[in-house]
Scaffold this motif. Structure first.
Motif, PDB file in Angstrom:
ATOM      1  N   CYS A 104      43.199  45.425  40.781  1.00  0.00           N
ATOM      2  CA  CYS A 104      43.597  44.180  41.442  1.00  0.00           C
ATOM      3  C   CYS A 104      43.825  44.319  42.942  1.00  0.00           C
ATOM      4  O   CYS A 104      43.676  43.350  43.688  1.00  0.00           O
ATOM      5  CB  CYS A 104      44.895  43.636  40.839  1.00  0.00           C
TER       6      CYS A 104
ATOM      7  N   CYS B 149      41.509  42.991  45.941  1.00  0.00           N
ATOM      8  CA  CYS B 149      41.559  41.576  46.318  1.00  0.00           C
ATOM      9  C   CYS B 149      42.966  41.137  46.723  1.00  0.00           C
ATOM     10  O   CYS B 149      43.143  40.456  47.719  1.00  0.00           O
ATOM     11  CB  CYS B 149      41.078  40.698  45.173  1.00  0.00           C
ATOM     12  N   HIS B 150      43.947  41.492  45.925  1.00  0.00           N
ATOM     13  CA  HIS B 150      45.281  40.926  46.155  1.00  0.00           C
ATOM     14  C   HIS B 150      46.126  41.727  47.136  1.00  0.00           C
ATOM     15  O   HIS B 150      47.198  41.270  47.525  1.00  0.00           O
ATOM     16  CB  HIS B 150      46.011  40.746  44.822  1.00  0.00           C
TER      17      HIS B 150
ATOM     18  N   PRO C 133      47.862  35.260  47.410  1.00  0.00           N
ATOM     19  CA  PRO C 133      48.907  36.283  47.324  1.00  0.00           C
ATOM     20  C   PRO C 133      49.606  36.231  45.962  1.00  0.00           C
ATOM     21  O   PRO C 133      49.513  35.228  45.255  1.00  0.00           O
ATOM     22  CB  PRO C 133      49.878  35.897  48.436  1.00  0.00           C
TER      23      PRO C 133
ATOM     24  N   GLY D 283      38.291  27.367  39.965  1.00  0.00           N
ATOM     25  CA  GLY D 283      38.777  26.015  40.229  1.00  0.00           C
ATOM     26  C   GLY D 283      39.961  26.079  41.162  1.00  0.00           C
ATOM     27  O   GLY D 283      40.579  27.142  41.328  1.00  0.00           O
TER      28      GLY D 283
ATOM     29  N   THR E 237      38.339  30.119  44.702  1.00  0.00           N
ATOM     30  CA  THR E 237      37.360  31.197  44.641  1.00  0.00           C
ATOM     31  C   THR E 237      37.423  31.683  43.201  1.00  0.00           C
ATOM     32  O   THR E 237      38.403  31.444  42.517  1.00  0.00           O
ATOM     33  CB  THR E 237      37.750  32.350  45.598  1.00  0.00           C
TER      34      THR E 237
ATOM     35  N   MET F 142      37.989  34.286  40.325  1.00  0.00           N
ATOM     36  CA  MET F 142      38.527  35.612  39.998  1.00  0.00           C
ATOM     37  C   MET F 142      37.817  36.101  38.741  1.00  0.00           C
ATOM     38  O   MET F 142      37.762  35.390  37.740  1.00  0.00           O
ATOM     39  CB  MET F 142      40.025  35.534  39.742  1.00  0.00           C
TER      40      MET F 142
END
Lengths: 212, 145
Positions: free
Chosen positions: B45, B48-49, B62, B86, B97, B99
């Motif tokens: 993860c 991306c995060h 975030p 969505g 975007t 995931m």
């Protein structure tokens, strides 16, 4: 296979580095060839350095850009794709740091090539750039034919390959390439590694000094 | 009278001890889950995060919005397992975007992950037990049917 060109480039870089005593200049990476010319009856040997060939690619505003877009400055190139689930978010987060530092400074530009020629249309790239936080044309996001992009990646010494077993369908290396005004590669950095990013920050300053 | 007093005291004391050791055990378990979860977070993860759950611009949200996480507690396991797309609003910003799904994550791994996220980055959500995750996953599988 994947690292061979880079290892080669690094070795060449090291060799070039040995010849230069000073740490205040960067090597020219890649293949080099001696060329012998006869000038005024004298035989002169010159070195032909590897450089990025001419290109034409479509950017996020659907405008064709070419190598002259990056004249009068240096640029950092990389290869990515917008829905890449693995290394690209790290690379782009890091490149964004460099972009933010040099935003408004036209001596430094950025060029991200999408290797997903099927999905990443200019409109997709535009949305991506905006979401990333890129607000001016200093950072170009480009797409092109598969042949164009994959041939270019070879000249940048970056491994790219369509591979259905890789996350997202493409396998590629996450390197940043620092390119000077003569289109020579002056540094290669792992875009996912913090210490390499620091090195890029330092090298960029060294390179910019060459043009002061 | 005096005996009565002693009995009450003893009862209270033992209650306190049971409660205390339970709490203590729970805290240890939460910490254990979070440690396991951190490894999984780094591997799956963090790209991306972000290291601090900070996300990335308007691309990746975030994981610091405790209100979002608390109000979506029951859905989090399915978001992690099946991915998400969505528009959603996190930290007052709209994200839209995709995931990717994480089909390979086992329910216990999702429990580790959410316990880590739920107790880091300024969040204080307590432990996500295996039972809680299994129930949440069963509910979203039922929805998808």
């Amino acid at each position: 296979m994947r690292i061979a060109p880079l290892v080669g480039a690094c070795l060449l870089g090291l060799m070039a580095g040995c010849k230069q005593k000073s740490h205040n200049s960067l090597p020219i990476l890649g293949h080099r060839e001696p060329v012998t010319k006869v000038i005024d009856g004298n035989t002169v040997t010159d070195t032909l350095y590897h450089s990025i060939p001419d290109f034409q690619l479509l950017n996020q505003d659907s405008v064709l850009i070419d190598n002259h877009t990056f004249d009068n400055g240096v640029y950092i190139a990389n290869f990515f794709f917008t829905h890449c689930p693995s290394i690209c978010p790290i690379m782009q987060r890091n490149l964004l740091k460099v972009y933010e530092k040099y935003k408004g400074d036209e001596r430094v530009r950025f060029l991200s090539h999408s290797i997903d020629f099927r999905h990443d249309s200019p409109a997709v790239l535009k949305t991506y750039a905006e979401k990333l936080g890129v607000t001016n044309d200093q950072w170009q996001f480009v797409t092109g034919s598969k042949a164009d992009i994959y041939n270019l990646s070879d000249s940048y010494m970056v491994y790219t390959k369509e591979d259905s077993s890789a996350p997202g369908g493409y396998d590629h290396s996450g390197h940043f390439l620092l390119v000077d005004q003569d289109k020579h590669i002056r540094g290669a950095y792992d875009g996912t590694d913090d210490t390499q990013i620091q090195l890029l920050f330092d090298d960029l300053e060294i390179l910019l000094k060459e043009y002061e | 009278m005096r005996n009565h007093y002693l009995y009450t005291c003893a009862a209270l004391l033992s209650l306190y001890l049971v409660f205390h050791s339970c709490q203590h055990e729970q805290a240890i378990r939460t910490a254990q889950y979070a440690v396991n979860g951190q490894k999984l977070y780094v591997a799956n993860c963090q790209n991306c995060h972000g290291t601090k759950g900070e996300g990335l611009g308007g691309l990746y949200p975030p994981l610091t919005d405790s209100l979002f996480l608390n109000t979506h507690r029951e859905q989090l396991a399915c978001m992690v397992k099946n991915g998400l797309s969505g528009p959603i609003e996190v930290n007052g910003q709209v994200f839209d975007t995709e995931m990717p799904a994480n089909p390979a994550l086992a329910p216990i791994e999702i429990a580790y992950l959410l316990t880590y996220i739920g107790n880091s980055f300024g969040n204080t959500m307590g432990i996500f037990s295996l039972e809680e995750i299994q129930a949440a996953l069963a509910a979203c599988e039922a929805d998808n049917r």
